[in-house]
Structures are given as structure tokens and as C-alpha cells.
Design an enzyme around this catalytic site. Sequence first.
Site: not given
Length: 911
Positions: A785, A768, A776, A811
Site C-alpha cells: 500500500d 503496472d 507483497n 497494482e
Amino acid sequence: MAGWPSLRNLSGGLVNGEFQPSLVVLSWAVGTLAAAVFLHIARAMPDFSPVQRRRWRVGGGVLMGMGIWAMHFIGMLAFQLPVAITYHLGITLASILPAVLASFGVLWMLEKHQTGGPQVKGWRLMAAGAMQAGGIGAMHFSGMAAMQVQPGISYHLGALSLSLLCAFALSTSALWVATRPTRSSTQSTLATLALGTAVAAMHYVAMAAAHFAPNTVCITGGAAINTVLLAQAVAGGTLLLLMMAFVAFMFEHRMAQQNMLRIQDLEKSNTELEGRARTLADTMVAEQRRAEARRDAMMETAEVNFFEVDVRANTISFVDKFLYLGGGRRLPLSSQSFDRMDWKRHLHPDDVAEAQHGMDDYIAGVTNSYEAHYRIAVGADDWRWVMARARVVEWTSNRRPVRLYGTLIDVHQNKLNQIALDEERQMLTTGPVVMVRVKWVKGNSRFVYVSANVIKLWGYDPSTLINMPSSMSLVHPEDAERMRNDFIKAMESKGESSLEVEVRLRMADGAYRWFRYNSMIDRQMGERKGYFIDIDARKQAELEASTQRQRLQETVLQLEAAQGEGGVLQDTGDMLHATEDLAEAFNIIKLAALRLFPGWSGWIAASKDGSNDLTVGAEWGTISTSMEMQFNGRDCWGMRRGKPHAFFDIHSSVCCPHMRSVPAAELRPYICVPMAAHGETVGALHLFCEGYVPTQQQMMDVQSRASRFAETLKLALSNLKLRTSLQDQAMSDGLTGLYNRRYMDEALAHELQRARRDQRPVSLAMIDVDHFKRFNDQYGHDAGDAVLKAIGGVLMENIRGYDIACRYGGEELALILPGCDVTDAEVRVQQVRMAVERMRVQNGHVELPTVTISVGVSHALGGSAATLIRRADEALYEAKRGGRNRVVVSQASALAAVQEGSTMGGERVLS
């Protein structure tokens, strides 16, 4: 005397006497001459030797005293009285003594002044002036007392004091001028005039102080001298003494100067000799230092150490306080001298006995020389090999060694090389390689050396092989002639000096085995030096493979005879539609082509992505090794024209550019058939004729069959590529390029089943991205991304070829590690974690901050995928709670098969 004034006494009475001017001048001249000789002697004192100084100290005092005495009596002769005057002889002669003594004292003081003693200045100058003036005055009044007159002479005290003062002042002035540091003729003249005038001034001023009574009469005794005799004695004796003294002085002074010059020359020579001696000494010292520096440099660069062994004291001493070792290293020694027992502590325990016994045997005369190799300690568990050599240089009367000199040299690298060489030789003599030397004499070859391991590998004793009349007797009859011809050809060739052949040799049990023989040709010695390697297993495998190929070809021919072309094409199409990848498809095409085109070789080339670049995927028959396996469709006339292209020969046909790499001698008739479907290039089929030149009709028949075969192939290959593309899209994540969640579920279940079947563990890592939501929110989803894509690239670079990397969701990523236990899995995942932490991600022109991941690892030997995922998730949450950017391994039982369960679902939120 006319013109000369009468002298009036101070009491008022008139003294009827006159001074004769010529005698007055003469008296002054005599005093001045005596002063000149006196001062000249004083200046010359430094040039005399000590003996000469003593002699001329007395002579100078006598000369000056004589001059003062002569000046006085010449002055008395110049004074004319009305009565005749006589002088007492004894007093007259004794009056010279005060002048001589005073002059002696003054000359002694001047000598000390000139020769480095007390300087005549200050009170010493005043004392010398007073001494000289006192001598002049004492002589004057002694001479006046020698006059035989009645009544006696009285003196005026003031005039008398004035005369002494004049003598003191002029004498002091003369000595002051004479003792100046500078030397000049003017200075000498002034000093001479001042001292001569001091004598005359004292005399004539004192004469003015003398009182003669009017009734003065001369009384003449028995010991009296009249003025005539006095004048003659004074004049003659004074002049003669002064002249002789001057001449003697000048002669001796000249001799003294010459001696002084000789002394100066000797001193100069001594100085030069001392300078040369110092220069020579400095040169010798510098040369000695250079020699020592050269010795030190030679010892350091040559890495040689010198030592001395005292047999009686049982000690070993080294020249320096350190040992020169290899690579410019220097090992400090705790002492330059060691007891031999103490020195043994510096040696490796395994080498002490050999080194000690070797030295003892040499000292005892058992051996004629001493040389030992042993290891010395240069640090903790660090040893270096050295070589010690020594020779006896001193013996007792009964020829017992007393002292040895020797050298200690670092041979560490050479020793290691020797050990490695010995190990290599041991390996060659005991390993699977047989070393031989074969001599070629008069058309026959014989073994001259065979390694000892031949008895183990071949069953022969080395002496048996060496005593064989010919080495060729071991070679299989079918290979003997070929091997002999190859060797003769290599011997006669001027270029190649090596020979490599594969032959069969007869073993001791009579069986033949295949060997590869590599050898170097020594033409000068007529020898082959090389080795035999057993390749029997490979040869047997090649023979078996050849047999299998032959059987396969026979089977294909049988199938081809049993089925027609249509059946082959139908079967090929059906099988191609059932294939899962290009490798299977190429194998099917190869088998079908062998059945459809007997007597023809060929290959099939396919386009990977619909582009014009083609790669050969399968080939059959005999294909030239010079042919290009990758080419562009524009280099094939069939692909360029979009229809089949036939080539017969270079004189009647156009050869494709991609075939130009094939030599003309190997170029055969061929046919190129392009394959395209749905407007995309699929590939190309190439067929090559073998063993014969086909006719035009034969070429047309083959071309027709090839076109029909290509029609079947292009549709099947196009569909296969389409299925593969769709399958890849269905199993892959579009952003990261990793496998998706669907593929992961299938792959994990499959790997768990295989782990249970093979009893090999499978590990799962759940990954993770730390703080991804905040990342983000702060930098935008494009940056997120970019991070996920970069992490996917890191995973693909750091995993094995059969590991499976997936995007689990959001993620969160997953990594399946088949056959990997928990320890290896943790190491590999740690490498991934550190690689992610090191990576730098660019979003546009902005470099994003450091990204970290947290990882949970679990493993099992089978069981449920859900349980394995749950354990990995629990370890992942533990990594998050522990501070992130870390790997945590699940502590649950790993090697027991977990209970079957359903796959976990639902979304997880990690940060």
C-alpha cells in the site's frame, strides 16, 4: 794553547798543532750567521717578484757560499802549526765556487717548495741535503788544497766519510725543519743551528782526518797569501758582505713585503670589486627576471599580445608562443612567426577581407592608423573576437614602411555586448516602442529626438515632429492639461524623477490612439527621456468591459424592479441547488446580492472543509484593496457570537479584527452575517454601505434581508459541499488519491469524443508495478500500500493539470493524456518511470527496495475506449516480456479512429 788538547793523526804520528777556541767559536758563528741569512732568504722567496727571486736566488747562493768559505778559513786560522803556512791565492779564491753553486741549487729547490712547485720532501729532501753537504765538503777540500806545504796532506778515509755524513745529516735535518708547513721562531732557530753546525762539524771532523808529516815545511810561491792577510781579508770581507747583504736583504724584503701588502690590498680590492660586480650582476639579472616576470604578468592579466609585421618578408611574429585570451585562457600557437597568408587561416572567413584590406591600406598610406576587429579560431567551431592595432616603427629612405609593431587584445565579451546593444537599439528603433526626448523651454515642450520607427507606427517623419512648435499639439485636448500638470509637478518635485501617464496622441491620419508614456526627468537639462507604448487595444477592451458592466448592472436593476425579494431568494435557492461547484454558486450569489442590496457592496466567504478558516469567494461593488481575503472565524464578531453584527463607526461600534487592515478613512458601515448548518461553519456574508451613512432603521432592514438571504445560502452551500464530497469519494481511490476505475471509464469516453471532434490525439498509458505480488509476499500488504501511495504521489507531481491519473485495479494504474501525441506521451511517461525508479519508500522505519514500473502507451483520434485500452495492454505485456522497467509504445495504427466496441472487463495478472 794551554788546556786545548793536541790533535793526534790517525796514522799514529803526532801533529804539533793546536786550535784556538775563540776562532773556533767565531768560525761556527760565521757559518751559523750565513745559515740564518740563507734560510731567511729562502722563507722570503714567496714575497718577492719573479725578478727579485732571480736576484736573491743568486745573492743567497753567494752569501751562503761565502759563509761556508769564511767559516773554513777562520777555522784554518784557528789551527796553529809549528810552521808558518801560506795559501795559494787562486785556489783559495776558487774554493768558494762549490759552496756557492751548491747553495744556489738548494735555494732554488726551497724557492719552488715555497711558491707551489715540487715539494722538498722524500727523495728531493735527501738530494737537497746531499747537494748542500757536497758543496760544504768540496769547498773544504779545495781550501785544504790551497795550503802550500811539503810533503802534501793525506786523509783518513773513515774520518773523511764521517765528516761528509755529519754534513749530510745536519743539512738534511735543517732543510726538513725549514720546510715544515708550520712557521715558528723555534723552528727557524733549530733549522739555522742545524745548518750552521753542519758547516762547522764537517770542517772540524775533516780536519781530524787530515795527516801532516813530521817533516812538513811551508813552500811559498809567488801567488801566495799569508795567514795574517788571509785573516784580515776573511774577517773583514765576510762580516762586511754579510752585514751589507743582510741590510740589503732586509730593505728589499721590507719593500717586497710592502709590495706584497699592496698586492694583497689590490687583490682584496679586486676581490671586493669582483664581489660587488657579481652582486650587481646578480641584482641586474634578478631585476631583469623580475622585469620579465612583471611583463609576463602584465601581459597575462591585461590580456595583451604583442606582434611585429615585417613588410618585406610579409611575415607576422608574436612575442610569445601563445595568445592571452579573456578569462585567463591561453591559446598555444603552432609557431611564433607566420607568413601573413598562413596567419589569415586563423581568422574567421567573414573577417579576412576586412582585416587584410585594413592592413594593406595602412601600409600603402591610404589610412593614418590601423585598427581591426576580427575573430580568431580557438577551437573547433569556436571563435573569439580580438582587436588588432599597429603602428609603423621603421621606414625605408623614401618613407616606405618596413616594420610595424602592434597589439592584439581579446575583446570577445565587449564585442558580444556591443552586438547585443546594437540589436537592442535596432529593436527599439524598429520595434513597437517609440523613443523620444522632449525639451522643456519657457513653459513649452518640443521634441529634440524621435526614433526612426515613428514613421511606421505613427505615420510621421521624425523631422516633422522635431520641427513642431510644441509636442503637446499631438496630445488629445482632454489629456493635454493633465499631462502638462503632471510634468510640472514632477519637475518641481525633489523626489520622483520618473513620470508615467496614459494619453491619447493624434496620428498622421488624424485618428487618436492610446499610449502609455514612461519617461525619466532630467531636471538639470530640462528634458524628458522616455518611450511611448501603444495600449490602444487594451484601452478599448477596458472601455468595452466598462460598458458591459454598466449594461449588466442596468439589467440587474431591471430584474430587481420586476421581482420582489421572495422571488429573488426562490430563484437563488433553486439555482444554487442545481450548481455543480462553488465557482458557479459564488457567481449566482453575487448576482443575487446586487439585486437584493442596491447601494451596498459586499462579499461572501466560505469554509472549505468545515473549519473556522474562511476565504472570500466572490465580491461585488467597491471593496477596499487593504481588506483581508482570508481570515479566521474568531476574528469576526458575527461568527464569534453566532448572530449578525452591525458596525456604524469606530466611535459607536466594535470593529471586527479582520477589518483592522482597512484604513480608518476607508472604513464604512457594514453588517456581518454568520452561516452555519448541521453544526458546521459554512461561511459568512458581509455587506458594506456605499455613498451614504445609513440610519438605524435602514441598518435593521438590511440586516433582516441579509439574514433571510444567509438562511437560503447556508443550506444551499452546505448541500453543495456535501454533494461535492460524495462525488469526490465516488470518483477517487481511497488509497492513492487518484481517480478510480469508474471515473476513468467516463473520462476516457469523453476525451475520445472530444479527440474525434477536435481532431486532436489522446494518449493512454497503462502502468503496472513490477513484481508487485512478490513484493507483497515478502514485505507485507502494508508495504505494498505504501508503494502504491508513493507512485500515486509521483504521478500527480509529474503530469499536467488536465491529465487524468487513475487507479485501474490492484497494482495497475492508468494515465489519460488529452491532446498529447505519442512522441510527447512517451517522453512524459519516461519521466514518470524514472521518477518512480528514483523514489525512496519508507514503511515504518524500514526503507523498501527500489520500485520499478512497466508502461504500455497507445493513442488515437477517437473511437472505442476498449480498443485503446487493449492496445495499451498489449504494449504493457510487451514491456513485461522485454525485461520490465521500460516504456513500450503500441505499434498499431494510431491516428485512425478505431471501431467502436465494448469496454474490456475482467481481471489481469501482471508481475
